[in-house]
Enzyme design. Sequence first.
Site, short mmCIF file in Angstrom:
data_model
loop_
_atom_site.label_atom_id
_atom_site.label_comp_id
_atom_site.label_asym_id
_atom_site.label_seq_id
_atom_site.Cartn_x
_atom_site.Cartn_y
_atom_site.Cartn_z
N TYR A 56 9.23 -15.99 117.62
CA TYR A 56 9.98 -15.02 118.37
C TYR A 56 11.04 -15.84 119.21
CZ TYR A 56 7.13 -10.93 117.88
OH TYR A 56 6.45 -9.93 117.51
N ALA A 57 10.74 -16.73 119.92
CA ALA A 57 12.17 -17.51 120.52
C ALA A 57 13.13 -17.96 119.58
CB ALA A 57 11.39 -19.00 121.24
N GLU A 107 6.01 -9.65 130.07
CA GLU A 107 7.62 -9.26 129.65
C GLU A 107 8.16 -9.75 128.67
OE1 GLU A 107 6.31 -11.02 132.61
OE2 GLU A 107 5.56 -9.31 133.62
#
Length: 184
Positions: A110-111, A133
């Site tokens: 994801y990063a 979050e």
Amino acid sequence: MSIMPDHWIRQMATGHGMIEPFVETQKRDGVISYGLSSYGYDARVADEFKIFTNVDSAVVDPKAFSPASFVDRKGPVCIIPPNSFALAHTVEYFRIPRNVLVICLGKSTYARCGIIVNVTPLEPEWEGQVTIEISNTTPLPARIYAGEGICQFLFLRGDSDCETSYADKAGKYMGQRGVSLPRM
């Protein structure tokens, strides 16, 4: 303070219910990986999301949080709008020992797509599903896959027990299930 290895995490999860449900090996075939890793546990994101929106021109105020700030979505995929943010929660329920502090890092998959995960530390003797979050920092919509890995938890064991744990303080997020919104 030491970071704890896979065999300790396994023992605490299977013998003391530290992580439920617990996936003993890392799953990765066709999914964003989750489960036990060398020095951590890759948790899954559940299928409930609160996506922040500005449809009603709401202001995000942590002292007076308004549900008008987001829309609810449930399903196998969540699309986070460009430069936006969503709240979700882990599939797993955590029970943190008194001498352990847990920190969370995002998954590289994801990063590398501009998706940042933020979770505050899991304090000694806190328990619950973790509210996550998820920020989409890109100018494009971003897809999040429910039931797959979203973040990695690292378990740091102190040399001794803390004087005051989260349970001792009767912390406001103790025992949370689902997405927990800010509380005062």
